[in-house]
Each structure stands twice: as C-alpha cells, then as structure tokens.
Scaffold this active site. Structure first.
Site, PDB file in Angstrom:
ATOM      1  CB  ALA A 188      -0.864  -0.076   0.752  1.00 42.78           C
ATOM      2  CG  HIS A 189      -1.227   5.037   1.225  1.00 48.49           C
ATOM      3  ND1 HIS A 189      -1.024   5.925   2.184  1.00 48.49           N
ATOM      4  CD2 HIS A 189      -2.318   3.963   1.340  1.00 48.49           C
ATOM      5  CE1 HIS A 189      -2.250   5.811   2.386  1.00 48.49           C
ATOM      6  NE2 HIS A 189      -2.932   4.898   2.367  1.00 48.49           N
ATOM      7  CG  ASN A 190       2.596   7.560   1.975  1.00 52.61           C
ATOM      8  OD1 ASN A 190       1.880   7.714   1.555  1.00 52.61           O
ATOM      9  ND2 ASN A 190       3.705   8.340   2.260  1.00 52.61           N
TER      10      ASN A 190
END
Lengths: 346, 346, 346
Positions: free
Chosen positions: B239-241
């Site tokens: 997922a993001h980051n």
C-alpha cells in the site's frame, strides 16, 4: 428474439400450464420478473414470489403444484434449474459471433492460426504460437512465443499466456489472468536472492475455466498442470509445479503453494490457503479461509487452520468466545479447591 | 544445443563418475528424468530415484556415495543445487534474444529509450519516460509519462507503471503487475468520501522481482519504496507509503496496509496480512495467513493472529479442537466441587 | 508553478503567521519537508517535527499555538487536513490534460464517444459502446461491446469492462481492474461441471473508485450493483449478483461471495471474506481478516471468524495463547478433585 411458451416447452419436452402463446425475449430472477421475461422456480424458498412475479413464463419442476392462482404461463419440466441452464446456453450461442483476424492484431509470421477464429485488435500471437479453430482472442491478450491454445477457447481481454505454455480445448480464460509466469524460486546468498530460472511450463487441459486476474505459474522444471474440467474463480494463485486434479473447483482468492498435488472433484471455499509440497486427496471440501499445512486424505469435508471436521470445528469456534469466562472459572476452581484441601488437611 | 558431461564438469569444476561423453539437451526433475536430460540430487529424500532415473547426467554433492550401481553419468560438485541454478541461468541466457523497437510499439517523442532494448508491439512508452539499455518490454506493457525504468529489466505483458514512478536495474515485473496506482486515501464527508489526490510515487530499487498481478501503490506524498533485492510473489498488495527493506521476500497474496515499514531479509508466508502504520524489524519470519496488528521486533519467527512464537502457537492450535471437551469438563468440575463443598459444610 | 503563502492563505481563507512572501512548488510530509515544500500538521503526534522541518509553509489548525520558535510560515485554517486535500486537488487539476482520440486507438464505427475525452493509443472501444464527455481511457483499456462509461471517468491502463456493463460518472478504475467477468456459476454433472451462462451485467454507479486488479463480476441474471460512492482498494473480489451499498469502503484483498447484499457506509478491513447469499447491514465495520458466514445487522463493529464484538474478541484472542496452560491446569484440577473425593469417601 422472441420465443413462445409453445416453442420452449417443445425444446425442453415440458408441459404447458396456461397460455401457450405467451412470449419472452429475456431472462430474470423470479423476484425481479418483468413482462416478457422467462424465469424459473427451483428452490421452494422462492415459491411466494411465483404468485407476485410479472414474468411471462416460469419453468417449474414437474411435481410442483401451485397453491394459489398463477398469472404467468408455467412450463413443467424434469429439472427446472437444468432446463434454465440449457436455455441460457442456447441464448448465448444464438448471439452473433465475430470472426476474422483483425488487421490491428499482431500475428507473428511463424504462428499458426486456425479457422473461424476471432483475433481482436491489439491481440498478440507470438513466434511459433498456435491458436486452434474457432478460438476467440480478445483485445490485449498475449499468446507468447511457442505457446499453444486449443480449439473453441475464449481468451478475454488482457489475458497473458507466457512462452511455451499450453491451453487445451474449450477453455475460458477471463480478463487479466496469467498462465505461465515464473514460479517463485530464489536461492539465498549472503548478497541477496539469486533467481532460479523457471524453465518448465504451465498446462491447462481441456474444459478449464480460470477467473479474472487468476495466476497459474510455470514450473521450475517439468510442468504445472491444471487438469481437465477444473474451474478457478478470480484472483486465485496456483504456484509452480502444482497439479490440480480434474473437476476441482476453487472459489476466489484461494492460494496453493508450490509442488502441491490436489486431487479430483475437490471444492475449496474462498481465501483458502494450501501449503506447498503436500497432497490433497480426491473429493476434499475445504470451507472458506481454511489454512492447510499438511496432506489430507480423500473424501473429507474440513474447515479451519489446520482443517478439522465441520461439526467439531464449529463447536470449538463457538466456545472460543467463552474463553475469558472459562479462564476466570478455571482460576476460581483452583482457588476453591485449594481452600477445600486446606480445610481437609487441617 | 547439446552439452557433454565433460563440458559441464569443466564449467562447474566437478568430477565425472561414468561416461564423460554422455550428452544432454534439457533439464528434468530426477523423478521425471528422460534420456538426454540433466538432473540433480540435493535432497537425500530423493536418493531412491537415482537408481531408476532415465536422465543422462545427474549432479550430486561431492560427498555422495551411491549404494547401488547407477546408470547415468554423475558429476560431483560442491553444491548440486547451486550448480543446477548456474546451469539453468546459463541455459536461459543462451536463448536468442529479441531486440529492437517494434514499429507497432508506441514511443512518445519525448521518451528516451536505451540501446539493445526490445520494445514489443503494442507496448506504450509515455512522454518523458526513460527505458534503460537492454531492457525488454513485452506487449501491452505501459510505462507512464515521466516514469523511469532502469537497465536489464524485463516487463512482461500487461505490466503498468504509472506516471513518474521509478524502477531500478535488473528488475523483473511479471504480467499484470501494477506499480504506482493511487494509494487508498479518502476523507469522509457527510455526502460521501472525497478523494485525497495521491501525488507521491512508487519506487522499485535494483534487483526487485514482483509477481503477476501484484500491486505496489504510489505514496500520498513522498514515495512508496521497495528496496533492493526484494522479491514479491503473485497477487501481493503493497500500500501507499510502505517501505519494504532489502532482500525481503513475500509469498503470494500477502497484503501490507499503508505507511508500514518492513525490515530487511524478512520472509512472509502466503496470505499474511500486515496492518498499517507499524514497523516490522529485520529478519522477521511470519507463517502463512498470519495477521499482524502491531509492530514486531527483529529476529523473530512468528505465526498466527496476533502472531506468536511457533511452538506455543502450534500447541494452542492443537488444543483448540479440545475446547468442547474442556468446556464440558470445566462444568463437570464445578458441579462436583460444589457437591463436595456442600458435603463438607454439612 | 509556484504559489506564495499570501495566495494560498487567500484561497483557504487562512491567517498567515510569518513571511507572507514564502513560496512553495511542491508538497511533503512534515518529517520529509524540504525548502519550497508545503506541508501540514493535523495529528499532534507530529508536532515535534514542526520545529525541525525544512518546509517553507505549514498548514496548521486555527487553535494551534507553537511552544517554540518556528522557521516556516504558518497558515492557520479551520481544518489543516481538509485544506491540504483541497490544495492537492487543485494541484492535480492544474496539471495539463491530454485530449483527443489517438489515431492508434480502436473505436468501433458504432461506438459513441463524447467530447474532450482522451482515448489513448491501443485503447479499445467496442461496438455500440458509449464513452462520456471528458472521460480518459488509458492504453490497453478495453470497453466491451455495448458497454457504457459515463462522464469524467478515468480508466487506467489495462482496465477491462466486459460487454453491456455500465460505469457511472466520475468513476476511477485502476490498472488491471475487471468489471463484468462471468460469475462463477457451474452445474455439476457426472461428467464434470457445466457452465451456467452469465447473461446479467455489472453496474458501477457514480463516484465509484476501484483499485488495481480488483474484480467485479457480472450477474447470472440481472445485475451486480456497486452503488454510488463505493471505494474498493486493490485485488478485491465482488462476485455475481452482489449489491454493495453507497459509500461502503473495502480495503485490499477483501472477497465477497455471490448474491450477498452489503449496506451503506460499511468499512471492511483487508482480507475480509464475506459468505454468499447473506445481508450485511448499514455502517457495519469488520476488522481485517474477518470471516463472515452469516447475515449481520446494522451499526456494529465486529472482528474475527465468525465476527464478534471487538472487546470480547481481543480478550478471547489473548487467552488463546494460554490454552496449553489451561489444559494442563484442568487436568491437574481433575486429578486433585478425584483424590479429594476418594479421601472423603473413605
């Protein structure tokens, strides 16, 4: 296209109760029936809808006797659900079919493409690849170099078949599914993982259907084999060197780790995980989300991680929520027992 | 191509036992050996197959001493499995390679493409995108505007790299994998969710391999980073980051929620789920289907949800099936104890 | 593009503390702030970074009072996070947009394409398909025959919309997502499974976003419906005849089996599995990896398999690791109690 109750009853060898001239041009579920729709009643739970449905024709089982007046025409048949499936199939087959090799498709000069195929714009057929008669290849599907696809297959948009893999006859591969990506094989070294080249292939035998974005990896050596009649739902993972027995079905998001052999006529619920290097027998049923760490013999219905028989599993699961009470009671018992012993030893 | 035992032994610095003129042109597992195939024996469990295999040459470990007569030529080496990997790599590298930019590929005028690449028909290279030397881009792969792909990479069919994302050198991206789709970020309002634009990027460093249909999301701001040497199997979600440390490997269908940092040299089994906003240390091993709600320190082997050490986990898991009996016994004890107390208090 | 604190404060109706002439050209997280970046402080946990950040401008909540001197310009606003989202949206909208129908796209002669669209090279728009105004169709996306996509949508690379399916306005479909693949419907026969043709469709209503490689199957009959404002993360499975209520969000790798109805404003954590033919109420929250076998009423926060309330679940989960001790203690109690009874009956 419209069909009359007369025509349908004659095709299905059914018996008409009501207006033989009623016509339908579409299908609907009984609770969503509209005029002009054909529907069916197989599950008795849905019987109340029969007296309300706006559908024009309803397929019912031979032994069904309505308890109230019914508006639509009934067609009585041996098995309403099977007859529905036959009509749906007929309906699908009656749709116009595209054929030809689109000028915007890429066909390598050494590829062999059968007759009456449809090869869509932007489909890619690699060197020495083979596409059988009447097979349909949607846009953006890739058939890699040396890959072979049989007759009467459908490859939906964005399907990828890697080099040298094989797909049998009458297979359906849904959009984004991938056959023959590298198995997950790496050898650890102090500097990092070294890739083990995956020189085997993946084989789908005849009558296999695999869902959207499902992955069947190629073997390290030899072949990953999905046998005849297997049906895999969407987002399923079949790892390198697996062998999946005939007529086994797996629901969405199941994962089978590498070098595992699964028997025939198995049924796996959604999100089941199967360990690598094990054997699952024939006709094994796993409930959803089961985790299977070791081999399992034939003819069992199991659920859980590790999987156990359904009845004791549900019992244990039910008691799981009583654990805090049990823990409390156990401590109470200990205390009281110690108290009693003290009393007795006085 | 054919190779003799003599040539192979010389390449591997091995010692020949048997016919030095035996030749091979393919590889096989020992239990599937055929004449003309080279195979290997590393796991003693497979020793019985050595006396039956039809393979022409078998790599064995230096210290291996057969107990029965052996038909194939043996080549004794320091580590049979490593030597096999070296031969497989040589075999892969010897295959003819396609080069050139196919006239059916789309290359934006502002894109920069290195030398000795293969850009397949229907591949798409966007504005200001960069493709390094010797990189191979299969059909239907998309390299978005401003994205950069390093040297010696392979992007299989249907790979999508979103705008501005970066892929290092020697990376392998399998079919349908997606790098840089929007992170899952929405702000609730009374009317519905409002999208938080995801203006960050996703970075795969050197020597990363990601499996078919695996997804690495772009960051909200900054970058999602998959460090050097990471290997992700199929259908994995990053997922993001997130930040995934060097040489970490994840089996199929693992999911890591957003803003989580995973250390180096970790190993996650299939279908593991990791919560967002946590830290996983280095060299952490999670068993299949583990659910990890909170941070975990380095150098642990854990399994379960929440994860615990393997031995107590398997013990607890084994007792799970005894819960109904325990519950019954606990009630019986209570009853008997109350009875005793009544007796004593009389 | 550069913006001054003055311009930003005026757009957000904020109050400047510090240099009104400070300019920014990018965004950053507060802990990664660089000169020229705008950042924000919403979560008090991150306050210490405010005194170290190199960012030029920081959005803070109106009531925030720094305890130490601060280098960047502060802009005080009602809600720093909301204002950030507004700026990010503005930033995204200011990017140049591609328009036009690329000559390398395929548009069937009977398709209708709106104005101000971008149809990329290798995009495919089938017979009688409709694409609304300002919709963007990336490379290798497929819009099947008779499918309809609304206005202001974005279809990223490799999206597949099967024939006759419908996508509303302002929808975002990430790379590799599949709308309308066949539901998983087969009738067992002694020879194998017979396919039940899936003649229904799949509908995404307005403002729906679906993640990379997510699958929404078409209905057997009727429609699979994803209502307005639903957001699905990557690798999610929505099966045939499901209905997902407005503004429900699902994290990655969730799977919902067929004919299930999910209410509005639900939130499902990652890897949750929902059985088929059940009803989930409105505003139901399921924790990650939950397994949901039966219907659930509205307004509950549940976790586990089967799902239970969070507090008792975590209690039971905590006691799971004490099961071996409990088992041992239970046996000890039994022994001691029997001993006592023997003593007493003497």
């Amino acid at each position: 296209m419209e069909f009359s109750a007369q025509q349908i009853a004659s095709y299905l060898h059914g018996e008409i109760v009501g207006d033989a001239q009623a016509t339908v041009h579409t299908f609907a579920k009984i609770e969503e029936g509209v005029p002009g729709a054909l529907t069916f009643l197989a599950n008795p739970k849905y019987t109340p809808y029969l007296y309300e449905t706006q559908a024009s024709i309803v397929l019912v089982n031979k032994d069904f006797v309505p308890e109230h007046p019914v508006k639509p025409t009934l067609i009585k048949v041996d098995n309403a659900y099977d007859c529905l499936a036959r009509l749906l199939t007929l309906y699908e087959q009656s749709k116009p079919k595209k054929t030809g090799i689109d000028p915007l498709a890429f066909i390598a000069p050494t590829a062999r493409v059968g007759k009456d195929v449809w090869i869509a714009p932007f489909a890619y057929v690699g060197e020495n690849a083979v596409v059988g008669d009447r097979t349909v290849v949607h846009p953006h599907a890739t058939i890699g170099d040396g890959a072979r696809v049989g007759e009467d297959c459908t490859l939906y948009a964005g399907v990828t078949i890697y080099h040298d893999c094989r797909v049998g006859n009458r297979c359906v591969l849904h959009a984004g599914s991938v056959v023959g990506a590298d198995g997950f094989g790496f050898a650890p070294t102090p500097q990092g993982y070294e890739k083990i080249p995956q020189i085997g292939i993946a084989i789908l035998e005849d009558d296999v259907e695999i869902g959207a974005n499902t992955c069947v990896d190629r073997a390290t050596m030899g072949a990953t084999i999905v046998h005849r009649g297997v049906k895999l739902d969407n987002l399923v993972q079949i790892a390198h060197n697996d062998e999946i027995g005939s007529n086994t079905v797996m629901a969405a998001q199941v994962g089978v780790a590498g070098s595992t052999k699964v028997g025939e006529w198995c049924m796996f619920g959604g999100q089941v995980g199967i360990a690598g290097h094990i054997h699952i027998g024939d006709r094994v049923v796993f409930g959803a989300q089961s985790g299977v760490p070791s081999s399992v013999k034939s003819d069992q219905r199991l659920i859980g991680a590790p999987p156990m028989e359904e009845k004791p599993f549900f019992k244990s699961q039910a008691i799981f929520r009583k654990l805090p009470d049990m823990y409390f009671e156990l401590n109470a018992l200990r205390k009281e027992l110690n108290e009693l012993k003290k009393q007795l030893n006085k």
